[in-house]
Write an enzyme that holds these catalytic residues in place. Structure first.
Site, PDB file in Angstrom:
ATOM      1  N   TYR A 168      14.987  29.698  10.710  1.00 15.14           N
ATOM      2  CA  TYR A 168      13.707  30.400  11.621  1.00 15.14           C
ATOM      3  C   TYR A 168      13.862  30.311  13.131  1.00 15.14           C
ATOM      4  CZ  TYR A 168      11.494  30.191   6.846  1.00 15.14           C
ATOM      5  OH  TYR A 168      11.241  30.508   5.623  1.00 15.14           O
TER       6      TYR A 168
ATOM      7  N   ARG B 235     -10.902  -0.766  14.248  1.00 15.97           N
ATOM      8  CA  ARG B 235     -10.357   0.185  13.213  1.00 15.97           C
ATOM      9  C   ARG B 235     -11.281  -0.316  11.903  1.00 15.97           C
ATOM     10  NH1 ARG B 235      -4.210   0.921  10.676  1.00 15.97           N
ATOM     11  NH2 ARG B 235      -4.802  -1.270   9.908  1.00 15.97           N
TER      12      ARG B 235
ATOM     13  N   LYS C 274       0.962  -1.151   0.045  1.00 16.12           N
ATOM     14  CA  LYS C 274      -0.142   0.036  -0.018  1.00 16.12           C
ATOM     15  C   LYS C 274       0.839   1.267   0.092  1.00 16.12           C
ATOM     16  CE  LYS C 274      -0.356  -0.494   5.108  1.00 16.12           C
ATOM     17  NZ  LYS C 274      -1.106  -1.090   6.273  1.00 16.12           N
TER      18      LYS C 274
ATOM     19  N   MET D 241      11.147  24.373   4.596  1.00 17.70           N
ATOM     20  CA  MET D 241      10.524  23.630   3.445  1.00 17.70           C
ATOM     21  C   MET D 241      11.573  22.737   2.654  1.00 17.70           C
ATOM     22  SD  MET D 241       7.610  24.697   0.754  1.00 17.70           S
ATOM     23  CE  MET D 241       6.392  25.393   2.244  1.00 17.70           C
TER      24      MET D 241
HETATM   25  C1  PLP Z   1      -0.259  -2.214   6.792  1.00 19.02           C
HETATM   26  C2  PLP Z   1      -0.912  -3.376   7.193  1.00 19.02           C
HETATM   27  C3  PLP Z   1      -0.065  -4.389   7.420  1.00 19.02           C
HETATM   28  C4  PLP Z   1       1.222  -4.501   7.055  1.00 19.02           C
HETATM   29  O1  PLP Z   1       2.059  -3.908   8.512  1.00 19.02           O
HETATM   30  P1  PLP Z   1       3.489  -3.868   8.787  1.00 19.02           P
HETATM   31  O2  PLP Z   1       3.468  -3.611  10.064  1.00 19.02           O
HETATM   32  O3  PLP Z   1       4.006  -3.077   7.902  1.00 19.02           O
HETATM   33  O4  PLP Z   1       4.033  -5.264   8.296  1.00 19.02           O
HETATM   34  C5  PLP Z   1      -0.704  -5.620   7.503  1.00 19.02           C
HETATM   35  N1  PLP Z   1      -1.996  -5.605   7.464  1.00 19.02           N
HETATM   36  C6  PLP Z   1      -2.842  -4.820   7.775  1.00 19.02           C
HETATM   37  C7  PLP Z   1      -4.402  -4.751   8.025  1.00 19.02           C
HETATM   38  C8  PLP Z   1      -2.260  -3.360   7.442  1.00 19.02           C
HETATM   39  O5  PLP Z   1      -3.079  -2.263   7.332  1.00 19.02           O
END
Ligand code: PLP
Length: 391
Positions: free
Chosen positions: A270, A148, A48, A328
């Site tokens: 800054y 979640r 992802k 930035m």
């Molecule tokens: C992102 C995610 C993973 C992978 O998790 P890592 O800690 O990066 O290995 C696995 N399962 C779900 C549902 C996730 O959202």
């Protein structure tokens, strides 16, 4: 050069402010290690967020070459990008369906939704059919503690009973997600495992999947049928506080745009951070717009409480601290200890890499490697290399 090739290369190397090098052999080696640790389960790969910022196409191709056959993404469009690089793979989409319009993406990319809610179930029951009028495969997420995504245990039980009668859905995989896998002794792990085992048993024809990267290292029953490592593929330590078994994947270098002397009593950046000694400053062409977090700013910055001394870079065998606030487009480093004779404009300072593990920079910024990797900016010149070939 095609548009895709241009995107993969990132900025023009002649004028880029920094360089991001991604070692595909390290990703391949990390997958092999995770697959071995996952045995007898099958290791999928979580890609992802553009493969945690490192580029979906090249990363997925490298994983397919290692035999990876299952991929997970968050959103349907990410799934379509994976499909281009993995024509045969099973591609699961975590975030569910939102609306019936999403169904066409799933059809186009032969993507498998992970159904999380009553509304997902209803949409897929209406739209998840193929031309021969058979239900298309899907996954189900069952809630075991994250709160979640996922069907409540009660809803999952009702669904299992109904579905045994109607066959409206063909769940191929049951998933849940661990909340505390990176703390191996946390009681939550076993609690979630037991709850997950009870729920996945309701769907005896489906495979089960619980472990993320850290979960793979919990081993044993946590492995279920399929593991879902993400961040460890990209070199981050899956279990903090232990030696990192993964190979570093991403190396980030920034370029020195200017070198200047600031006398003791002067100020920098800054907010006018006081400069306490005669200092040689390297002004580099990377800032928070490139994902170099402002919370890594040097000492005296009130917004960051994590590590009092802030982040540092690495050049000529030495660690060099960030001086004052990260801005930035520019970050200042105190390179006094390296000295003017070995530095010039255009030189590269390592920000993440063999000398500065991504987990260390994350700690200095008060965050986790996930956030640093996924925030890596688009202004770097990008290189994909195999093994030692760091050109
Ligand atoms: C992102 C995610 C993973 C992978 O998790 P890592 O800690 O990066 O290995 C696995 N399962 C779900 C549902 C996730 O959202």
């Amino acid at each position: 050069m095609t548009r895709i090739e241009a995107q993969l290369r990132g900025a023009d190397p002649r004028v880029a402010g920094g360089r991001l090098t991604i070692d595909l052999d390290a990703i391949a080696a990390n997958y092999r290690l995770l697959a071995e640790q996952s045995t007898p389960a099958e290791a999928a790969a979580v890609v992802k967020a553009n493969a945690y910022g490192l580029g979906t196409g090249p990363v997925v191709e490298a994983l397919v070459a290692e035999g990876c056959r299952k991929f997970f993404v968050a959103l349907p469009e990410e799934g379509l990008a994976v499909r281009k690089a993995a024509p045969e793979a099973e591609i699961y989409v975590f975030n569910g369906l939102f609306s019936s319009e999403a169904a066409s993406f799933y059809r186009e990319g032969r993507l498998l939704p992970v159904l999380n809610s009553q509304s997902d179930l209803a949409i897929w029951e209406a739209h998840g059919w193929d031309d021969a009028n058979t239900p298309r495969p899907c996954a189900l997420h069952v809630e075991t503690g994250m709160n979640r995504l996922g069907l409540t245990p009660e809803r999952a039980r009702i669904l299992a009973q109904e579905n045994a009668l109607t066959g409206a859905l063909t769940p191929r995989l049951i998933v849940s997600h661990l909340a505390c896998a990176d703390t191996p002794n946390h009681p939550m792990n076993r609690q979630q495992l037991e709850s997950f085992q009870r729920l996945s048993a309701l769907f005896p024809d489906a495979e089960s999947s619980l472990a993320n990267s850290a979960g793979v290292f919990l081993g044993g029953e946590f492995l279920c049928d399929v593991t879902r490592p993400g961040v460890a593929l990209y070199g981050s330590n899956p279990v903090s506080g232990t030696a990192n078994p993964m190979r570093a994947v991403a190396t980030v270098h920034t370029r020195i745009a200017q070198l200047r002397h600031v006398p003791a009593g002067g100020t920098a950046s800054y907010g006018a951070t006081p400069v306490l000694r005669d200092t040689l400053v390297a002004v580099t062409a990377t800032g928070y717009a490139d994902g170099y977090h402002r919370s890594g700013s040097g000492a005296g910055v009130p917004l960051r409480n994590a590590l009092p001394e802030g982040a540092c870079g690495f050049i000529e065998g030495k660690r060099v601290p960030v001086l004052g606030r990260v801005t930035m487009d520019l970050t200042l480093f105190d390179v006094t200890d390296v000295g003017p004779d070995s530095l010039q404009v255009g030189d590269f300072i390592e920000l993440i890499g063999p000398n500065l593990p991504v987990d260390d920079l994350a700690a200095a910024c008060g965050t986790i490697s996930y956030e640093l990797l996924t925030a890596l900016g688009q202004r770097y010149e990008r290189h994909y290399v195999r093994g030692g070939d760091r050109t």
